[in-house]
Design a protein around this motif. Structure first.
Motif, PDB file in Angstrom:
ATOM      1  N   GLY A 389      74.295  49.957  46.912  1.00  9.71           N
ATOM      2  CA  GLY A 389      74.328  48.921  47.942  1.00  9.71           C
ATOM      3  C   GLY A 389      75.509  49.106  48.872  1.00  9.71           C
ATOM      4  N   SER A 390      75.372  48.541  50.074  1.00 10.43           N
ATOM      5  CA  SER A 390      76.423  48.637  51.086  1.00 10.43           C
ATOM      6  C   SER A 390      76.590  47.267  51.732  1.00 10.43           C
ATOM      7  CB  SER A 390      76.004  49.679  52.124  1.00 10.43           C
ATOM      8  OG  SER A 390      76.895  49.668  53.218  1.00 10.43           O
ATOM      9  N   VAL A 391      77.820  46.935  52.072  1.00  8.86           N
ATOM     10  CA  VAL A 391      78.095  45.624  52.666  1.00  8.86           C
ATOM     11  C   VAL A 391      79.371  45.631  53.491  1.00  8.86           C
ATOM     12  CG1 VAL A 391      79.397  44.835  50.616  1.00  8.86           C
ATOM     13  CG2 VAL A 391      78.471  43.151  52.180  1.00  8.86           C
ATOM     14  N   GLY A 392      79.408  44.766  54.471  1.00  5.55           N
ATOM     15  CA  GLY A 392      80.668  44.463  55.157  1.00  5.55           C
ATOM     16  C   GLY A 392      80.713  44.895  56.597  1.00  5.55           C
ATOM     17  N   GLU A 393      79.968  45.908  56.949  1.00  4.76           N
ATOM     18  CA  GLU A 393      79.977  46.421  58.314  1.00  4.76           C
ATOM     19  C   GLU A 393      78.766  47.344  58.444  1.00  4.76           C
ATOM     20  OE1 GLU A 393      83.019  49.515  58.868  1.00  4.76           O
ATOM     21  OE2 GLU A 393      83.423  49.257  56.745  1.00  4.76           O
ATOM     22  N   PRO A 394      78.421  47.695  59.669  1.00  4.49           N
ATOM     23  CA  PRO A 394      77.303  48.625  59.819  1.00  4.49           C
ATOM     24  C   PRO A 394      77.644  49.954  59.129  1.00  4.49           C
ATOM     25  CG  PRO A 394      77.923  47.663  61.942  1.00  4.49           C
ATOM     26  CD  PRO A 394      78.985  47.271  60.961  1.00  4.49           C
ATOM     27  N   VAL A 415      70.543  49.792  49.419  1.00  3.30           N
ATOM     28  CA  VAL A 415      70.307  48.503  50.062  1.00  3.30           C
ATOM     29  C   VAL A 415      71.500  48.154  50.950  1.00  3.30           C
ATOM     30  CG1 VAL A 415      68.636  47.640  48.374  1.00  3.30           C
ATOM     31  CG2 VAL A 415      71.060  47.189  47.987  1.00  3.30           C
ATOM     32  N   ASP A 416      71.253  48.180  52.244  1.00  6.58           N
ATOM     33  CA  ASP A 416      72.287  47.812  53.220  1.00  6.58           C
ATOM     34  C   ASP A 416      72.117  46.314  53.458  1.00  6.58           C
ATOM     35  OD1 ASP A 416      73.929  47.387  55.371  1.00  6.58           O
ATOM     36  OD2 ASP A 416      72.886  48.745  56.732  1.00  6.58           O
ATOM     37  N   THR A 417      73.106  45.536  53.000  1.00  4.33           N
ATOM     38  CA  THR A 417      72.944  44.083  52.956  1.00  4.33           C
ATOM     39  C   THR A 417      73.737  43.412  54.057  1.00  4.33           C
ATOM     40  OG1 THR A 417      74.820  43.896  51.436  1.00  4.33           O
ATOM     41  CG2 THR A 417      72.634  44.149  50.448  1.00  4.33           C
ATOM     42  N   TRP A 418      73.037  42.781  54.994  1.00  4.85           N
ATOM     43  CA  TRP A 418      73.748  42.024  56.028  1.00  4.85           C
ATOM     44  C   TRP A 418      73.845  40.564  55.609  1.00  4.85           C
ATOM     45  CZ3 TRP A 418      72.702  37.634  58.770  1.00  4.85           C
ATOM     46  CH2 TRP A 418      73.695  37.272  59.695  1.00  4.85           C
ATOM     47  N   TRP A 419      75.040  40.066  55.628  1.00  3.10           N
ATOM     48  CA  TRP A 419      75.294  38.650  55.353  1.00  3.10           C
ATOM     49  C   TRP A 419      76.731  38.348  55.719  1.00  3.10           C
ATOM     50  CZ3 TRP A 419      78.009  36.910  50.615  1.00  3.10           C
ATOM     51  CH2 TRP A 419      78.493  37.971  49.848  1.00  3.10           C
ATOM     52  N   TRP A 518      69.049  46.044  63.354  1.00  2.00           N
ATOM     53  CA  TRP A 518      70.162  46.994  63.443  1.00  2.00           C
ATOM     54  C   TRP A 518      71.350  46.199  63.963  1.00  2.00           C
ATOM     55  CZ3 TRP A 518      69.103  52.255  62.307  1.00  2.00           C
ATOM     56  CH2 TRP A 518      67.741  52.558  62.140  1.00  2.00           C
ATOM     57  N   ILE A 519      72.360  46.017  63.139  1.00  2.33           N
ATOM     58  CA  ILE A 519      73.510  45.191  63.530  1.00  2.33           C
ATOM     59  C   ILE A 519      74.436  46.023  64.421  1.00  2.33           C
ATOM     60  CG2 ILE A 519      75.451  43.803  62.703  1.00  2.33           C
ATOM     61  CD1 ILE A 519      72.729  42.757  61.717  1.00  2.33           C
ATOM     62  N   MET A 520      74.836  45.448  65.554  1.00  2.95           N
ATOM     63  CA  MET A 520      75.655  46.190  66.512  1.00  2.95           C
ATOM     64  C   MET A 520      77.136  45.824  66.446  1.00  2.95           C
ATOM     65  SD  MET A 520      73.802  48.261  67.950  1.00  2.95           S
ATOM     66  CE  MET A 520      72.119  48.629  67.643  1.00  2.95           C
ATOM     67  N   SER A 530      88.002  47.938  58.057  1.00  2.10           N
ATOM     68  CA  SER A 530      87.680  48.248  56.653  1.00  2.10           C
ATOM     69  C   SER A 530      86.827  47.160  56.029  1.00  2.10           C
ATOM     70  CB  SER A 530      88.960  48.404  55.827  1.00  2.10           C
ATOM     71  OG  SER A 530      89.721  49.447  56.341  1.00  2.10           O
ATOM     72  N   GLY A 531      85.892  46.614  56.797  1.00  3.87           N
ATOM     73  CA  GLY A 531      85.011  45.584  56.256  1.00  3.87           C
ATOM     74  C   GLY A 531      85.663  44.215  56.157  1.00  3.87           C
ATOM     75  N   HIS A 532      86.882  44.075  56.640  1.00  2.84           N
ATOM     76  CA  HIS A 532      87.549  42.770  56.606  1.00  2.84           C
ATOM     77  C   HIS A 532      87.566  42.159  57.988  1.00  2.84           C
ATOM     78  CE1 HIS A 532      88.486  43.846  52.657  1.00  2.84           C
ATOM     79  NE2 HIS A 532      89.511  44.628  52.912  1.00  2.84           N
TER      80      HIS A 532
HETATM   81  C1  WTA Z   1      79.667  42.292  59.264  1.00  4.62           C
HETATM   82  C2  WTA Z   1      80.924  39.983  54.353  1.00  4.62           C
HETATM   83  C3  WTA Z   1      76.472  45.323  59.514  1.00  4.62           C
HETATM   84  C4  WTA Z   1      79.021  41.417  60.312  1.00  4.62           C
HETATM   85  C5  WTA Z   1      79.678  39.874  53.472  1.00  4.62           C
HETATM   86  C6  WTA Z   1      79.208  40.022  59.733  1.00  4.62           C
HETATM   87  C7  WTA Z   1      77.766  43.728  58.492  1.00  4.62           C
HETATM   88  C8  WTA Z   1      80.553  40.130  59.084  1.00  4.62           C
HETATM   89  C9  WTA Z   1      77.089  43.938  57.264  1.00  4.62           C
HETATM   90  C10 WTA Z   1      80.713  39.173  57.936  1.00  4.62           C
HETATM   91  C11 WTA Z   1      76.060  44.940  57.228  1.00  4.62           C
HETATM   92  C12 WTA Z   1      78.572  42.383  56.986  1.00  4.62           C
HETATM   93  N1  WTA Z   1      75.797  45.597  58.381  1.00  4.62           N
HETATM   94  N2  WTA Z   1      77.452  44.409  59.594  1.00  4.62           N
HETATM   95  N3  WTA Z   1      75.395  45.245  56.123  1.00  4.62           N
HETATM   96  N4  WTA Z   1      77.618  43.089  56.359  1.00  4.62           N
HETATM   97  N5  WTA Z   1      78.696  42.768  58.270  1.00  4.62           N
HETATM   98  O1  WTA Z   1      82.262  37.126  56.349  1.00  4.62           O
HETATM   99  O2  WTA Z   1      79.724  41.561  61.524  1.00  4.62           O
HETATM  100  O3  WTA Z   1      83.569  39.098  55.486  1.00  4.62           O
HETATM  101  O4  WTA Z   1      79.183  39.014  60.712  1.00  4.62           O
HETATM  102  O5  WTA Z   1      81.158  38.769  54.952  1.00  4.62           O
HETATM  103  O6  WTA Z   1      80.629  41.478  58.617  1.00  4.62           O
HETATM  104  O7  WTA Z   1      81.911  39.419  57.251  1.00  4.62           O
HETATM  105  P1  WTA Z   1      82.308  38.559  55.995  1.00  4.62           P
END
Ligand code: WTA
Length: 655
Positions: A389-394, A415-419, A518-520, A530-532
């Protein structure tokens, strides 16, 4: 941005393989579509059914959704439950000796905690917290290293109905201070030390410093877990060692039965203003999101060994370390350290040693591991893995392909998870036994999540074009409000411009002709380093708090590993520094920001000017600064610029 350019040209598709589909919790597109249809037909009946099936209630609910006070939704609100009961007691009868947590310390030491053991630890601490007078509705700040104790502290709060607010251990005393005050916390739970990558971070000292900044009279107790030397300053009336607090306490603690909407936690995150937002979550709706995503997206099976590498200081660590895995009764790895210590094979070694089946991390970690050892995964036995799985940024397609082929050996779905912090759990993510994958796309919304792309006026945009990402209908795991600031909640997430009805995520996105998302990137002044999430205003306020600085503007520039890097344009109170002075001042200011907010906010680069590029009305032209930070030629219209000569000064990084 390189990522965006490459995802717009991505055409590869990976349908789920038959072996995976055969064992999947949700096999095949028909199963996925049937759930989506069920939700579309009757959203309330859909969520009501799932909440009854997946949560154990103390008192059943009779109402599913109350929208009367839009956008302050209530879900299952006359029901009662306890989240910690759902995570621990529920498994005591059926699997007391199953390992709940495999804890691996920075130095490699392993500690196992079974469901029975973890339940006992949580109850003893819960009884300890009660003996300090802490109870339902109180706010407790948790500032801890990754540990069994951090998970236990969160669960203990949940058990007694106290609302926890975890502050990432990398945040400074000042950031901690701000959060303690905003939350009105009665207690802080911390540790003497945090050990990461062979380095020691003194958490208790930061708590002392935060409280010494004043205005924190609400804090009556500081509970200190002894992780290291125990060499700390002591405030007898206020401080108590964790081991003393739990000594002699019963391993039984009747859970506090709380209402579904009771705030389980608040978690601070960055927004477009300087002040962090205390995102407030419910109990039942939040828990439901965590459980369903474990089963749907991670395809959870009782034989899995689950590992989410996120720190509990972020929402990912809340939903996929503390709550989701325990609620489904999983065995999970909790890791104290960093991916590159003692070397860049650490993650792969942990997967091999503990036979991890499900691995969840961030693109920034993947990119840094590609850079530091592209062939290292091949040196370990990763055959236990079945899902990534992947999370935090594109995630850029190149990193996705490496993850898929080198780590997952082309066997494991990615699984690329947007949330987001605000959504509590996954929103747009592939259901791996059903949805074909496309590298760089988070694919399709989960059943019940009515995600869409709209223009500035809130009108739907046809597939193939980009716009604002919104969620049109309420969902159980969404944030209920911002702590102490409901108006900011409404204005930020349900803005009038879009008609006030839809949840505005703050991201821009494209939807392709297959309906894939596709999240931009962010549409607000929030950077993703770094996903923060870091607000540019927060970093600017930290800079201008320095006695040296008159004015500052912060922008992001693309960074190969971290996604974005922070560039600050600064006007000093004195004259513009040059040469060595500029170099030294830049270092001083970078350290300053690190002190003020935390090392994650340290600017990568600082440039000095006599002024900032402004319009005649005095507005800083950030678009120009972004162009300069990227090292690109200015092609924008600069006729409205009051002082064009400034651009020359800000054009080049300090040598
Ligand atoms: C970005 C982290 C693209 C997005 C769970 C979102 C992503 C922000 C993805 C939330 C993904 C998180 N693809 N962008 N799979 N997951 N983002 O609140 O911009 O730390 O609005 O939550 O990270 O960051 P947060």
């Amino acid at each position: 941005m390189a990522t965006i350019k490459s995802i717009l040209h991505e055409t590869r598709v990976f349908p789920p393989d038959a072996a995976f589909v055969n064992q999947a919790n949700l096999p095949g597109m028909e199963t996925y579509r049937a759930l989506c249809d069920e939700a579309e037909k009757d959203l309330e009946a859909f969520w009501g059914r799932l909440a009854r099936e997946h949560i154990t209630w103390h008192k059943p609910f009779s109402r599913v959704l109350d929208e009367s006070n839009h956008p302050f939704f209530k879900w299952f609100d006359d029901g009662e439950l306890n989240v910690s009961f759902n995570c621990l007691d529920l498994h005591l009868a059926s699997q007391p000796d199953k390992v709940a947590i495999i804890f691996e310390a920075d130095d490699g030491k392993i500690t196992l905690s079974t469901y029975r053991d973890l339940h006992g630890r949580v109850c003893r601490l819960a009884n300890g917290l009660k003996s300090l007078g802490i109870g339902k509705g109180d706010r407790v700040i948790i500032y801890m290293p990754m540990s069994i104790e951090a998970v236990a502290a969160m669960q203990a709060c949940a058990r007694i109905g106290a609302t926890h607010s975890v502050v990432f251990g990398g945040f400074s005393a000042k950031s901690l201070h701000e959060r303690i005050i905003d939350a009105g916390a009665v207690a802080v739970i911390t540790a003497d030390e945090q050990h990461r990558g062979g380095k020691i971070n003194h958490l208790k000292t930061a708590v002392d410093d935060a409280i010494a900044l004043g205005g924190t009279d609400s804090v009556k107790s500081v509970v200190v877990y002894k992780r290291g030397s125990g060499d700390v300053q002591w405030h007898v009336a206020r401080d108590v060692w964790w081991h003393d607090l739990i000594s002699g306490k019963s391993e039984v603690c009747e859970p506090e039965w709380i209402e579904a909407e009771h705030p389980l936690f608040t978690l601070y995150t960055s927004g477009s203003t300087g002040k962090p937002k205390g995102v407030q979550h419910s109990s039942a709706g939040y828990l439901l999101g965590a459980i369903l995503s474990m089963k749907w997206v991670f395809d959870y099976k009782p034989t899995d060994v689950f590992w989410c590498t996120a720190d509990v200081g972020w929402v990912t660590g809340h939903s996929y370390v503390t709550y989701g895995p325990l609620a489904v009764g999983a065995t999970q790895v909790v890791f104290e350290g960093v991916p590159t210590y003692p070397d860049a094979g650490r993650f792969w070694k942990i997967i091999q040693d503990h036979k991890v089946t499900t691995f969840y991390t961030a693109p920034t970690a993947i990119r840094s591991l590609i850079k530091n050892g592209p062939d290292l995964p091949g040196k370990y036995d990763l055959s236990s893995l079945r899902l990534l799985g992947s999370v935090g940024e594109p995630i850029n397609p190149e990193a996705w392909m490496w993850y898929y082929t080198v780590v997952g050996q082309s066997r494991c779905p990615v699984v690329d998870t947007w949330w987001q912090t605000e959504t509590g759990s996954h929103m747009i993510a592939p259901v791996p036994g059903a949805v074909p994958l496309k590298p760089g796309s988070c694919t399709l919304p989960l059943p019940g999540i009515l995600a869409a792309i709209v223009d500035e006026a809130g009108h739907d945009i046809e597939n193939g074009k980009g716009g604002f990402l919104v969620i049109k209908r309420p969902f159980p795991s969404q944030a209920r409000t911002l702590w102490g600031d409901p108006e900011r909640f409404r204005n930020t997430y349900f803005p009038k411009e879009l008609g006030g009805r839809y949840y505005l995520a703050g991201d821009s996105a494209n939807r392709d002709l297959d309906g894939y998302f596709w999240i931009m990137g962010r549409i607000d002044d929030v950077l993703n380093v770094s996903g923060h999430r870091l607000g540019t205003m927060e970093i600017e306020s930290a800079l201008v708090a320095s006695p040296l600085v008159a004015e500052a503007a912060v922008v992001g520039k693309p960074d190969e590993i971290r996604g974005e890097a922070i560039v600050a344009f600064v006007v000093l109170k004195g004259t513009r520094p040059q040469g060595e002075t500029a170099h030294d001042t830049a270092i001083e200011l970078r350290n300053w920001v690190s002190q003020e907010i935390g090392p994650i906010a340290r600017p990568e680069e600082i440039r000095f000017g006599d002024n900032l590029p402004k319009t005649r009305s005095g507005k800083i032209m950030r678009r120009l600064l972004r162009t300069l930070a990227n090292g690109e030629e200015i092609t924008q219209d600069v006729s409205t610029l009051e002082n064009p000569a400034i651009l020359e000064q800000l054009k080049h990084p300090i040598a």
